[in-house]
Design an enzyme around this catalytic site. Structure first.
Site, PDB file in Angstrom:
ATOM      1  N   LYS A  55      10.551  -6.944 -12.746  1.00 17.03           N
ATOM      2  CA  LYS A  55      11.521  -5.966 -12.230  1.00 17.03           C
ATOM      3  C   LYS A  55      12.878  -5.980 -12.951  1.00 17.03           C
ATOM      4  CE  LYS A  55       9.388  -4.378  -8.144  1.00 17.03           C
ATOM      5  NZ  LYS A  55       8.422  -5.042  -7.263  1.00 17.03           N
ATOM      6  N   TYR A 111       1.129   5.641  -4.723  1.00 18.37           N
ATOM      7  CA  TYR A 111       0.498   5.789  -3.410  1.00 18.37           C
ATOM      8  C   TYR A 111       0.409   7.249  -2.981  1.00 18.37           C
ATOM      9  CZ  TYR A 111       1.275   0.803  -3.396  1.00 18.37           C
ATOM     10  OH  TYR A 111       1.288  -0.508  -3.741  1.00 18.37           O
TER      11      TYR A 111
END
Ligand SMILES: *Cc1c(COP(=O)(O)O)cnc(C)c1O
Length: 434
Positions: free
Chosen positions: A284, A22
């Site tokens: 994850k 981001y």
């Protein structure tokens, strides 16, 4: 380029050439340069705010549950490296993938029997969606191709996952017109222990019923909404979704990519509700944070449905599917987890977080403090100043990555009590100064 690049030079090259999550290009924030990591500590290439080592409060985004540089996981990786790090999965198979898939079938809810090994969480969600759409296509009901989710969720950054991320925080506006338009329920009412809200239960049931003819699946993160806002909800709503989906012929997908492998106090968060989804994603912590790997599991009904259609195959096959190196480490990580009293460790860390974060409740600007399993969250009444909050955590010798109005932590399960206390001091400091 020299063999070793110094930290200052690294930062310059990083800014010039490397995207971060981001981030803009060139980068605006100064990332810390990590040289190595061991146990629960990240070692920096140069001191930052007087600290050369930081206790990791993030488990590298939920993944490094056993800490870094773990001898058992290192051995698993080295052993596999000497045999083969990769081989294609089309027409070939190998022990690490078969072993891992079998293990996942054993430890997940019983109806889940088949495993697609994908290379990241987002891809595993894409595969889950594809499974559901293809299931209904095969069943002669191609109109069932939309998804229903509740607001406040996060399911990854590729196309289908983005379409079911929270429409407010998920950049839907940026992509409106290009993203599939899904059906959104209100966000689930807050509180893991809160009594179920009857009006909300009705809302969920009505929405599933109203859209049943066009819905392929309901997809949600069970119990904890992670990157969409770190919110906890009552497991009751998962039972409600299971019933509504059964009643109206809609598949149910649980995205356990963040919640899986013990983080919420159950091995999988679905365990809090005692229900099983038709399709489930894990990722994850699957490899203990060593390598990128995820998996999509489905029931025999879903698999048989797909495989009996006019296109009788699951049309997906990434190049690095079933990567042996990642699969071998994942097997070792799962065995390491199940071979210890992980429940006790998660409880211990949860108790430490409750103790250490209690102080934050009295800090001006703090709206809420909540803990579930080994997850601690301090929610502010304003957008956090990320640079200031990170700086104050680093001063305490802790690595945190606050976002939006949240300062939060999910430490590795091997974090000792003193380090948990230290993480809490850092969260409180970040909440004060952020
Ligand atoms: C992180 C996450 C994903 C995406 O996984 P990636 O490996 O980052 O692609 C999807 N769903 C949930 C719930 C997540 O926390």
């Amino acid at each position: 380029m020299p063999d070793r690049i110094g930290p200052a030079e690294l930062r310059t090259l990083d800014r010039a050439h490397v995207w971060h999550p981001y981030g803009p290009m060139p980068g605006r924030q100064e990332p810390l340069v990590v040289e190595s990591a061991s146990g629960v500590r990240l070692r920096l290439a140069e001191p930052a705010h007087g600290q050369l080592e930081l206790v990791d409060g993030m488990s590298s985004w939920w993944s490094a549950v056993h800490g870094y540089n773990h001898p058992v996981l290192n051995d698993a990786a080295r052993g596999q490296l000497d045999r083969m790090s990769h081989v294609m999965f089309g027409g070939l198979t190998h022990e690490p993938a078969v072993r891992l898939a079998t293990r996942l079938v054993e430890i997940t809810p019983e109806p889940l029997q088949h495993v697609f090994l994908a290379d990241s969480g987002s891809v595993s969600v894409e595969v889950a969606v594809k499974m559901c759409l293809q299931y209904w296509r095969s069943a002669g009901r191609p109109a069932k191709r939309r998804l229903l989710t509740w607001r406040g969720g996060y399911h990854g950054d590729t196309w289908q996952p983005m379409s079911v991320c929270d429409p407010e925080g998920g950049m839907h506006e940026l992509w409106s017109g290009s993203l599939p338009r899904q059906v959104f329920a209100d966000a689930p009412p807050d509180g893991f222990d809160a009594a179920p809200d009857d009006a909300y239960v009705r809302h969920l049931r009505e929405l599933v019923a109203a859209h049943a003819d066009e819905l392929a699946a309901v997809i949600v993160e069970p119990v904890v909404q992670g990157a969409g806002g770190m919110r906890f909800h009552s497991p009751t709503y998962l039972r409600v979704l299971r019933e509504a989906c059964d009643e109206h012929d809609v598949l149910l997908v649980f995205d356990e990519i963040a919640t899986g492998f013990g983080r919420t106090g159950q091995l999988f968060a679905a365990g809090h509700a005692g229900v099983s989804p038709d399709v489930m994603c894990v990722g994850k912590a699957l490899t203990g944070g060593y390598l990128t790997l995820a998996a999509t599991l489905c029931t025999s009904r879903v698999a048989e449905g797909i495989s009996s259609g006019d296109v009788p195959v699951l049309a997906h096959g990434p190049t690095f599917m079933g990567n042996p190196l990642a699969s071998a480490v994942a097997c070792a990580s799962v065995d390491l987890l199940l071979g210890q009293d992980w429940e006790l460790e998660v409880k211990r860390i949860g108790a430490g977080l409750r103790r250490g974060l209690a102080e934050a409740a009295g800090v001006p600007g703090v709206r809420d403090v909540r803990v579930l399993g080994a997850i601690g969250v301090v929610q502010l009444d304003h957008e956090v100043d990320m640079a200031a909050a990170t700086r104050s955590a680093v001063r305490e010798g802790v690595w945190l990555r606050p976002f939006r109005d949240l300062v939060y932590t999910m430490p590795p399960y091997v974090t000792g009590d003193d380090d948990v206390a230290r993480i809490c001091r850092a969260v409180c400091a970040a909440a004060k100064e952020g």
